[in-house]
Design a protein around this motif. Structure first.
Motif, PDB file in Angstrom:
ATOM      1  N   ASP A 192       0.030  -1.438  -0.249  1.00  0.00           N
ATOM      2  CA  ASP A 192       0.153   0.179   0.326  1.00  0.00           C
ATOM      3  C   ASP A 192       0.512   1.250   0.271  1.00  0.00           C
ATOM      4  OD1 ASP A 192      -2.600  -1.625   0.090  1.00  0.00           O
ATOM      5  OD2 ASP A 192      -2.775  -1.254   2.323  1.00  0.00           O
ATOM      6  N   THR A 193       2.046   0.949   0.592  1.00  0.00           N
ATOM      7  CA  THR A 193       3.367   2.690   0.304  1.00  0.00           C
ATOM      8  C   THR A 193       3.843   2.501  -0.607  1.00  0.00           C
ATOM      9  OG1 THR A 193       4.381   0.790   1.448  1.00  0.00           O
ATOM     10  CG2 THR A 193       3.643   2.645   3.107  1.00  0.00           C
ATOM     11  N   THR A 194       3.963   1.666  -1.718  1.00  0.00           N
ATOM     12  CA  THR A 194       4.790   1.105  -2.574  1.00  0.00           C
ATOM     13  C   THR A 194       4.558   2.500  -4.043  1.00  0.00           C
ATOM     14  OG1 THR A 194       5.969   0.722  -4.204  1.00  0.00           O
ATOM     15  CG2 THR A 194       3.735  -0.532  -3.628  1.00  0.00           C
ATOM     16  N   PRO A 195       4.466   2.050  -4.822  1.00  0.00           N
ATOM     17  CA  PRO A 195       3.939   3.831  -5.714  1.00  0.00           C
ATOM     18  C   PRO A 195       3.875   3.053  -6.159  1.00  0.00           C
ATOM     19  CG  PRO A 195       6.514   4.178  -5.762  1.00  0.00           C
ATOM     20  CD  PRO A 195       6.406   3.698  -4.626  1.00  0.00           C
ATOM     21  N   GLU A 196       4.014   1.697  -6.667  1.00  0.00           N
ATOM     22  CA  GLU A 196       3.761   1.071  -8.140  1.00  0.00           C
ATOM     23  C   GLU A 196       2.743   0.550  -7.710  1.00  0.00           C
ATOM     24  OE1 GLU A 196       6.780   0.509  -7.065  1.00  0.00           O
ATOM     25  OE2 GLU A 196       8.019   1.174  -9.029  1.00  0.00           O
ATOM     26  N   ALA A 197       1.912  -0.102  -8.573  1.00  0.00           N
ATOM     27  CA  ALA A 197       0.141  -0.916  -8.548  1.00  0.00           C
ATOM     28  C   ALA A 197       0.470  -2.280  -9.122  1.00  0.00           C
ATOM     29  CB  ALA A 197      -1.029  -0.063  -9.007  1.00  0.00           C
ATOM     30  N   VAL A 198      -0.629  -2.958  -7.276  1.00  0.00           N
ATOM     31  CA  VAL A 198      -0.662  -4.733  -7.046  1.00  0.00           C
ATOM     32  C   VAL A 198      -0.996  -4.778  -7.807  1.00  0.00           C
ATOM     33  CG1 VAL A 198       1.062  -6.742  -6.897  1.00  0.00           C
ATOM     34  CG2 VAL A 198       2.756  -4.459  -6.568  1.00  0.00           C
ATOM     35  N   VAL A 199      -1.742  -5.488  -8.557  1.00  0.00           N
ATOM     36  CA  VAL A 199      -2.673  -6.862  -8.224  1.00  0.00           C
ATOM     37  C   VAL A 199      -2.230  -8.397  -9.016  1.00  0.00           C
ATOM     38  CG1 VAL A 199      -4.935  -6.563  -9.262  1.00  0.00           C
ATOM     39  CG2 VAL A 199      -3.770  -4.999  -8.851  1.00  0.00           C
ATOM     40  N   VAL A 200      -3.373  -9.032  -8.225  1.00  0.00           N
ATOM     41  CA  VAL A 200      -2.832 -10.387  -8.449  1.00  0.00           C
ATOM     42  C   VAL A 200      -4.175 -11.097  -8.449  1.00  0.00           C
ATOM     43  CG1 VAL A 200      -1.296 -12.358  -6.835  1.00  0.00           C
ATOM     44  CG2 VAL A 200      -0.431 -10.689  -6.677  1.00  0.00           C
ATOM     45  N   PHE A 201      -4.300 -12.277  -9.576  1.00  0.00           N
ATOM     46  CA  PHE A 201      -5.304 -13.104  -9.962  1.00  0.00           C
ATOM     47  C   PHE A 201      -5.308 -13.719  -9.305  1.00  0.00           C
ATOM     48  CE2 PHE A 201      -5.771  -8.783 -12.560  1.00  0.00           C
ATOM     49  CZ  PHE A 201      -6.598  -8.072 -12.049  1.00  0.00           C
ATOM     50  N   GLY A 202      -5.595 -14.883  -8.887  1.00  0.00           N
ATOM     51  CA  GLY A 202      -5.951 -16.218  -9.179  1.00  0.00           C
ATOM     52  C   GLY A 202      -5.750 -17.507 -10.064  1.00  0.00           C
ATOM     53  N   ASP A 203      -6.444 -18.222 -10.182  1.00  0.00           N
ATOM     54  CA  ASP A 203      -5.861 -19.186 -10.776  1.00  0.00           C
ATOM     55  C   ASP A 203      -7.570 -19.249 -10.987  1.00  0.00           C
ATOM     56  OD1 ASP A 203      -7.769 -20.135  -8.898  1.00  0.00           O
ATOM     57  OD2 ASP A 203      -6.415 -22.450  -9.216  1.00  0.00           O
ATOM     58  N   LEU A 285       4.241 -22.512 -10.769  1.00  0.00           N
ATOM     59  CA  LEU A 285       4.175 -23.388  -9.897  1.00  0.00           C
ATOM     60  C   LEU A 285       3.473 -24.854 -10.167  1.00  0.00           C
ATOM     61  CD1 LEU A 285       4.631 -23.977  -6.786  1.00  0.00           C
ATOM     62  CD2 LEU A 285       2.582 -24.143  -6.545  1.00  0.00           C
ATOM     63  N   ASP A 286       5.161 -25.486 -10.650  1.00  0.00           N
ATOM     64  CA  ASP A 286       5.565 -26.201 -11.455  1.00  0.00           C
ATOM     65  C   ASP A 286       5.151 -26.710 -12.628  1.00  0.00           C
ATOM     66  OD1 ASP A 286       6.296 -27.717  -8.975  1.00  0.00           O
ATOM     67  OD2 ASP A 286       4.728 -28.758  -8.578  1.00  0.00           O
ATOM     68  N   ASP A 287       4.949 -26.004 -13.471  1.00  0.00           N
ATOM     69  CA  ASP A 287       5.185 -25.562 -14.880  1.00  0.00           C
ATOM     70  C   ASP A 287       3.629 -25.607 -14.922  1.00  0.00           C
ATOM     71  OD1 ASP A 287       7.745 -25.812 -15.215  1.00  0.00           O
ATOM     72  OD2 ASP A 287       8.198 -28.060 -15.540  1.00  0.00           O
ATOM     73  N   GLU A 288       2.756 -24.795 -14.251  1.00  0.00           N
ATOM     74  CA  GLU A 288       1.592 -24.568 -13.973  1.00  0.00           C
ATOM     75  C   GLU A 288       1.272 -23.532 -13.331  1.00  0.00           C
ATOM     76  OE1 GLU A 288      -1.208 -26.316 -15.854  1.00  0.00           O
ATOM     77  OE2 GLU A 288       0.616 -27.867 -16.316  1.00  0.00           O
ATOM     78  N   PRO A 289       0.533 -22.351 -14.886  1.00  0.00           N
ATOM     79  CA  PRO A 289       0.004 -21.278 -14.221  1.00  0.00           C
ATOM     80  C   PRO A 289      -1.058 -21.513 -13.166  1.00  0.00           C
ATOM     81  CG  PRO A 289      -0.661 -21.589 -16.106  1.00  0.00           C
ATOM     82  CD  PRO A 289      -0.299 -23.245 -15.962  1.00  0.00           C
ATOM     83  N   ILE A 290      -0.617 -20.362 -11.748  1.00  0.00           N
ATOM     84  CA  ILE A 290      -1.345 -20.577 -10.737  1.00  0.00           C
ATOM     85  C   ILE A 290      -2.686 -19.199 -10.710  1.00  0.00           C
ATOM     86  CG2 ILE A 290      -0.801 -22.758  -9.953  1.00  0.00           C
ATOM     87  CD1 ILE A 290       0.809 -20.578  -7.822  1.00  0.00           C
ATOM     88  N   GLY A 291      -1.891 -18.335 -11.524  1.00  0.00           N
ATOM     89  CA  GLY A 291      -2.751 -16.496 -11.694  1.00  0.00           C
ATOM     90  C   GLY A 291      -1.776 -15.769 -12.476  1.00  0.00           C
ATOM     91  N   VAL A 292      -2.195 -14.698 -11.959  1.00  0.00           N
ATOM     92  CA  VAL A 292      -1.663 -13.757 -12.603  1.00  0.00           C
ATOM     93  C   VAL A 292      -1.060 -12.399 -11.960  1.00  0.00           C
ATOM     94  CG1 VAL A 292      -2.008 -11.781 -14.981  1.00  0.00           C
ATOM     95  CG2 VAL A 292      -2.834 -14.421 -14.669  1.00  0.00           C
ATOM     96  N   MET A 293       0.215 -11.815 -11.953  1.00  0.00           N
ATOM     97  CA  MET A 293       0.232 -10.963 -11.769  1.00  0.00           C
ATOM     98  C   MET A 293       0.647  -9.834 -12.562  1.00  0.00           C
ATOM     99  SD  MET A 293       3.434  -9.884  -8.678  1.00  0.00           S
ATOM    100  CE  MET A 293       4.518 -10.487 -10.037  1.00  0.00           C
ATOM    101  N   VAL A 294       0.404  -8.670 -12.020  1.00  0.00           N
ATOM    102  CA  VAL A 294      -0.305  -7.176 -12.792  1.00  0.00           C
ATOM    103  C   VAL A 294       0.776  -6.378 -11.856  1.00  0.00           C
ATOM    104  CG1 VAL A 294      -0.945  -5.442 -13.991  1.00  0.00           C
ATOM    105  CG2 VAL A 294      -1.966  -7.708 -14.254  1.00  0.00           C
ATOM    106  N   VAL A 295       1.659  -5.558 -12.336  1.00  0.00           N
ATOM    107  CA  VAL A 295       1.835  -4.387 -12.298  1.00  0.00           C
ATOM    108  C   VAL A 295       2.560  -2.943 -12.710  1.00  0.00           C
ATOM    109  CG1 VAL A 295       4.477  -3.440 -10.854  1.00  0.00           C
ATOM    110  CG2 VAL A 295       4.233  -5.652 -10.309  1.00  0.00           C
ATOM    111  N   ALA A 296       1.830  -1.826 -12.628  1.00  0.00           N
ATOM    112  CA  ALA A 296       2.052  -0.986 -12.938  1.00  0.00           C
ATOM    113  C   ALA A 296       2.368   0.372 -11.998  1.00  0.00           C
ATOM    114  CB  ALA A 296      -0.104  -0.808 -13.537  1.00  0.00           C
ATOM    115  N   GLN A 297       2.442   1.488 -13.094  1.00  0.00           N
ATOM    116  CA  GLN A 297       3.227   2.816 -12.720  1.00  0.00           C
ATOM    117  C   GLN A 297       2.522   3.272 -13.472  1.00  0.00           C
ATOM    118  OE1 GLN A 297       7.253   2.390 -13.430  1.00  0.00           O
ATOM    119  NE2 GLN A 297       7.957   2.329 -11.657  1.00  0.00           N
ATOM    120  N   ASP A 298       2.081   4.665 -12.940  1.00  0.00           N
ATOM    121  CA  ASP A 298       1.305   5.929 -13.150  1.00  0.00           C
ATOM    122  C   ASP A 298       2.162   6.738 -13.438  1.00  0.00           C
ATOM    123  OD1 ASP A 298      -0.097   8.259 -13.834  1.00  0.00           O
ATOM    124  OD2 ASP A 298      -1.283   8.341 -12.186  1.00  0.00           O
ATOM    125  N   VAL A 299       2.314   6.675 -15.204  1.00  0.00           N
ATOM    126  CA  VAL A 299       3.990   8.204 -15.562  1.00  0.00           C
ATOM    127  C   VAL A 299       3.433   9.022 -16.010  1.00  0.00           C
ATOM    128  CG1 VAL A 299       5.293   5.649 -15.543  1.00  0.00           C
ATOM    129  CG2 VAL A 299       3.798   5.928 -17.542  1.00  0.00           C
TER     130      VAL A 299
END
Length: 525
Positions: A192-203, A285-299
């Motif tokens: 919450d304190t980092t300036p980067e926007a981080v979103v994690v989606f499950g499988d 994880l073990d060569d299988e996608p278990i989710g998606v992570m998105v990292v964004a910056q407001d530039v």
């Protein structure tokens, strides 16, 4: 000591219920057998149940050994029930199993052995054996009770071990859960304190985590934090006008690696847009996608600042080029028509103006956020010869060129600027009377241009920073070597804009080699 099994009343309650069933049956079948002694024994069993109910309500945790008195007394209370009812209900003899099992399960072996002896002696309350067979039958009862007690004890010990292991595992899990909770809280606070926007989606595409910057960007841009967009989201390309298709296939595209490299988009309605620089990658994880992570910056502010800088450079370039053009033009005329005694002065003015023009061009070129490569094709050998011939040096540094003609997919002016900057830097790095070599080497896919000086060389740290804008080595600063530290930065920007690479390597026995690799063209221009 297994204090908790010692205070559990279940065995006593079961025995009380069994004694009640036997008593009811005997009262119906043969009431005369309900003697005062029988009633006393039954009353003792009932009172024992009440005592254990009170103990269970109090839940003592220490000094519970005294409770062994209850099953021992209960065994003795079984004597009148057994002697009066065993002829009618032989199962009455099995009542002692409950207190014996309780003693074996929850109390020390010595106490359990005492219970077995007492229970095995109950037949003596009615009559003494007279024959060896009767003695054998009498001894069989405590023997069987002893084996039953031993089996119960083994079960109790095994359960105790399992219970201890379960408690230790439970403590470890509780500690791990507490640590995980603390770590999760710290991680969320950090995100919450980092300036980067981080979103994690499950499988299942559910949002597992979205920090405060992500929520703020979504609010400002008017977008939903979801991998299942409806296609109506306002997402635009670099020009802020061309829509970017965002639909249900976003997750599949992310897993396929379509957004693994940083990309920039504009989000929001025209006139109120947010510039985002983002990457989206699958969590594997073990060569299988278990989710998606998105990292964004407001530039947005950065992009706006770059636009302001580019507009400023355009204005400054125009304001500087105009007077320089006038100065250079008049300097050429002055040199051409000057008297012999004044020619040298005008030539000095002309060289100074040319050097200033070159510096301005470098500043304008390297100051921009992006360099647009000019399309075209060049003969490397011809451009190198032209660039070398155009360099002036009054320190006696010789320049040699080796290699045959080779075509590259680079515009002639861009290639000339790269070669001229590299050779100029090599000449400046070489001592008076030194030598600079330019070697042209061709391969199947690329053409390499190696420019090597004969100077003292560069350290590894200097080679790493050499392409940074305005960087100059300590030796160049001490020697007051002319330059702003922009030549190599411009060369790299031009080379990379054309899909090539440029690297610096140490050269034996001394000096530095700048090696440029450019895509090879099929034919000469």
């Amino acid at each position: 000591m297994l204090s908790r099994p010692q205070i559990q009343p279940y065995a006593q309650f079961l025995m009380g219920a069994s004694a009640g069933m036997i008593t009811a049956t005997v009262a119906i079948v043969e009431p005369a057998r309900i003697t005062p002694a029988y009633l006393v024994g039954f009353a003792v069993i009932v009172v024992s149940c009440v005592v254990m109910a009170l103990v269970w309500r109090a839940q003592p945790t220490v000094a519970t050994e005294w409770i062994c008195i209850v099953p021992l007394v209960t065994i003795l209370a079984c004597a009148p029930l057994r002697s009066n009812a065993i002829d009618v209900l032989p199962v009455t003899g099995m009542l002692v199993i409950f207190p014996v099992a309780w003693l074996a399960f929850a109390f020390p072996p010595a106490v359990a052995a005492l219970g077995v002896v007492v229970a095995g002696s109950l037949p003596l309350a009615t009559s003494l054996p007279r024959t060896p067979g009767e003695w054998m039958a009498l001894l069989t009862v405590p023997a069987l009770l002893g084996m039953f007690a031993a089996a119960s004890r083994f079960v109790a010990v095994d359960l105790g071990r399992n219970r201890n292991r379960a408690q230790r595992a439970s403590h470890r899990l509780a500690a791990a859960l507490d640590s995980s909770t603390r770590t999760d809280a710290a991680l969320r606070q950090l995100l919450d304190t980092t300036p980067e926007a981080v979103v994690v989606f499950g499988d299942d595409d559910a949002v597992l985590l979205a920090n405060a910057p992500a929520r703020e960007i979504a609010r400002r841009g008017g977008i939903r934090i979801s991998l299942e967009q409806d296609g109506t989201t306002h997402v635009y390309g670099e020009d802020r006008v061309t829509p970017v298709a965002v639909g249900p296939g976003l997750r599949d595209a992310t897993v396929a690696g379509a957004f693994a490299e940083p990309r920039r988009v504009w989000v929001g309605e025209p006139g109120d847009q947010v510039a985002l620089r983002f990457v989206a990658r699958p969590i594997v994880l073990d060569d299988e996608p278990i989710g998606v992570m998105v990292v964004a910056q407001d530039v947005t502010e950065l992009v706006d600042a770059v636009d302001v800088r580019d507009r400023f450079l355009d204005t400054v370039g125009h304001e500087l080029r105009t007077p320089l053009t006038v100065i250079l033009g008049n300097a050429e005329l002055a040199v051409a028509g000057a008297m012999p005694e004044h020619r040298e002065r005008w030539e000095t003015v002309q060289r100074a103006a040319e050097r200033l023009e070159h510096t301005v061009e470098l500043m304008l070129a390297t100051g921009r956020a992006h360099l647009t490569p000019r399309p075209g094709r060049s003969d490397v050998r011809a451009v190198v010869d032209e660039a070398v011939a155009g360099l002036e040096d009054d320190r006696g540094v010789s320049i040699s060129v080796t290699g045959d003609a080779a075509a590259v997919e680079v515009a002639r002016d861009d290639l000339h600027a790269v070669v001229a900057e590299l050779v100029r830097n090599a000449v400046q790095a070489s001592p008076d009377g030194g030598a600079v070599s330019v070697d042209i080497r061709s391969s199947e896919d690329a053409v390499e241009i190696a420019v090597t000086d004969s100077g003292p060389g560069m350290t590894a740290a200097e080679r790493r920073q050499a392409f940074d804008r305005f960087y100059r080595t300590a030796r160049a600063r001490r020697g007051a070597v002319q330059g702003l530290g922009l030549g190599l930065a411009l060369a790299r920007a031009l080379v990379e804009a054309h899909g090539g690479t440029v690297q610096l390597h140490p050269h034996a026995p001394g000096g530095t080699s700048a090696i440029v690799a450019l895509p090879r063209a099929t034919t000469l221009p």
